[in-house]
Design an enzyme around this catalytic site. Sequence first.
Site, PDB file in Angstrom:
ATOM      1  N   GLY A 151      15.216  69.039  69.905  1.00 20.21           N
ATOM      2  CA  GLY A 151      16.442  68.926  69.137  1.00 20.21           C
ATOM      3  C   GLY A 151      17.723  68.908  69.941  1.00 20.21           C
TER       4      GLY A 151
ATOM      5  N   ARG B 158      -1.970  58.948  55.255  1.00 22.30           N
ATOM      6  CA  ARG B 158      -0.637  58.561  55.738  1.00 22.30           C
ATOM      7  C   ARG B 158       0.265  58.074  54.602  1.00 22.30           C
ATOM      8  NH1 ARG B 158       2.819  59.400  59.957  1.00 22.30           N
ATOM      9  NH2 ARG B 158       1.011  59.664  61.285  1.00 22.30           N
TER      10      ARG B 158
ATOM     11  N   ASN C 206      18.661  55.100  65.469  1.00 19.05           N
ATOM     12  CA  ASN C 206      17.750  55.792  66.382  1.00 19.05           C
ATOM     13  C   ASN C 206      18.346  55.815  67.773  1.00 19.05           C
ATOM     14  OD1 ASN C 206      15.152  56.891  67.298  1.00 19.05           O
ATOM     15  ND2 ASN C 206      14.852  54.895  68.267  1.00 19.05           N
TER      16      ASN C 206
ATOM     17  N   HIS D 139      17.289  55.646  71.620  1.00 14.77           N
ATOM     18  CA  HIS D 139      16.147  55.330  72.497  1.00 14.77           C
ATOM     19  C   HIS D 139      16.584  55.584  73.938  1.00 14.77           C
ATOM     20  CE1 HIS D 139      12.431  53.537  73.864  1.00 14.77           C
ATOM     21  NE2 HIS D 139      13.133  52.818  74.721  1.00 14.77           N
TER      22      HIS D 139
ATOM     23  N   GLU E  74      11.882  47.085  60.658  1.00  9.19           N
ATOM     24  CA  GLU E  74      10.418  47.252  60.598  1.00  9.19           C
ATOM     25  C   GLU E  74       9.739  47.146  61.950  1.00  9.19           C
ATOM     26  OE1 GLU E  74      11.601  46.472  56.438  1.00  9.19           O
ATOM     27  OE2 GLU E  74      12.217  45.694  58.412  1.00  9.19           O
TER      28      GLU E  74
ATOM     29  N   ASP F  38      11.857  49.777  67.797  1.00  6.60           N
ATOM     30  CA  ASP F  38      12.960  49.647  68.780  1.00  6.60           C
ATOM     31  C   ASP F  38      13.583  48.249  68.752  1.00  6.60           C
ATOM     32  OD1 ASP F  38      11.061  51.607  71.160  1.00  6.60           O
ATOM     33  OD2 ASP F  38      12.412  52.231  69.554  1.00  6.60           O
TER      34      ASP F  38
ATOM     35  N   ALA G 286      24.072  60.066  78.662  1.00  5.10           N
ATOM     36  CA  ALA G 286      24.061  58.954  77.708  1.00  5.10           C
ATOM     37  C   ALA G 286      23.720  59.388  76.284  1.00  5.10           C
ATOM     38  CB  ALA G 286      23.076  57.876  78.181  1.00  5.10           C
ATOM     39  N   GLU G 287      22.516  59.927  76.074  1.00  2.00           N
ATOM     40  CA  GLU G 287      22.078  60.215  74.695  1.00  2.00           C
ATOM     41  C   GLU G 287      23.030  61.125  73.950  1.00  2.00           C
ATOM     42  OE1 GLU G 287      17.953  61.366  74.347  1.00  2.00           O
ATOM     43  OE2 GLU G 287      17.512  60.380  76.236  1.00  2.00           O
TER      44      GLU G 287
HETATM   45  C1  GRF Z   1      14.399  62.458  74.152  1.00  5.04           C
HETATM   46  O1  GRF Z   1      13.747  61.872  75.263  1.00  5.04           O
HETATM   47  C2  GRF Z   1      15.091  61.381  73.363  1.00  5.04           C
HETATM   48  O2  GRF Z   1      15.536  60.341  74.176  1.00  5.04           O
HETATM   49  C3  GRF Z   1      14.036  60.853  72.493  1.00  5.04           C
HETATM   50  O3  GRF Z   1      13.321  62.030  72.099  1.00  5.04           O
HETATM   51  C4  GRF Z   1      13.326  62.972  73.184  1.00  5.04           C
HETATM   52  C5  GRF Z   1      13.570  64.382  72.712  1.00  5.04           C
HETATM   53  O4  GRF Z   1      14.842  64.479  72.149  1.00  5.04           O
HETATM   54  N1  GRF Z   1      14.597  60.096  71.410  1.00  5.04           N
HETATM   55  P1  GRF Z   1      15.392  65.861  71.493  1.00  5.04           P
HETATM   56  O5  GRF Z   1      15.652  66.830  72.609  1.00  5.04           O
HETATM   57  O6  GRF Z   1      14.322  66.384  70.558  1.00  5.04           O
HETATM   58  O7  GRF Z   1      16.643  65.448  70.792  1.00  5.04           O
END
Ligand code: GRF
Length: 210
Positions: free
Chosen positions: A12, A66, A108, A110, A148, A151, A180-181
């Site tokens: 998280g 599922r 999302n 990535h 759909e 990425d 970045a993220e």
């Molecule tokens: C990270 O590598 C992120 O790039 C990917 O999920 C992984 C864990 O992210 N989307 P987080 O720490 O749970 O936010």
Amino acid sequence: MLRVAVCVSGGGTNLQAIIDALRDGKIANTQIVRVISNNRNAYALERAKAAGIEGVCVSPRDYENRDLFNDALLACLKEADPDLIVLAGFMVAVPACVIAEFRDKIINIHPALIPSFCGKGYYGLHVHEKVLARGAKVTGATVHFVDEDLDHGPILLQKAVEVREGDTPEVLQRRVMEEAEWILLPSAISLIAQGRVTIDDNRITHIKES
Ligand code: GRF
């Protein structure tokens, strides 16, 4: 007020970046209305609780198949009534029924520069292992809308990160997260909350000047 539901699976840290940005006033007119995890042990749920945000676990293990899980995830999202769904380290394939219900309202993060190092098998640490194995000198992260195909949806924001000599996958992952993220995801939410993001007929995003 932009109502945001955040889907998580693990630590998280991306969720925390959003929570911190909201606390610091970097995202206006926005509220996280629910955090949904497929993993009941996800530390992300602890982060949500600490921030006073409702956390819900919808685990595939609790459903016979599922399709029943997909229906439960859709119901949980609809109940939250979000304007935007943010996949923040969410390791579950988003069901088609969710994408159809929330068309162009799901983003999302990535951990690479799409269209590089993305698609089936490219998640978490595996992405950085493949970046290093290829000898790439620059990587980064991408926020994109979800459709759909894995990425594949319209790219909204990207940020490059240097690959350094001697990087391990873990060191590189951390740098991509920090540089970045954790910057891109709050920025993307802020732009959407300001109504500055459009997607044209060619599925290209455009960001209006503030
Ligand atoms: C990270 O590598 C992120 O790039 C990917 O999920 C992984 C864990 O992210 N989307 P987080 O720490 O749970 O936010």
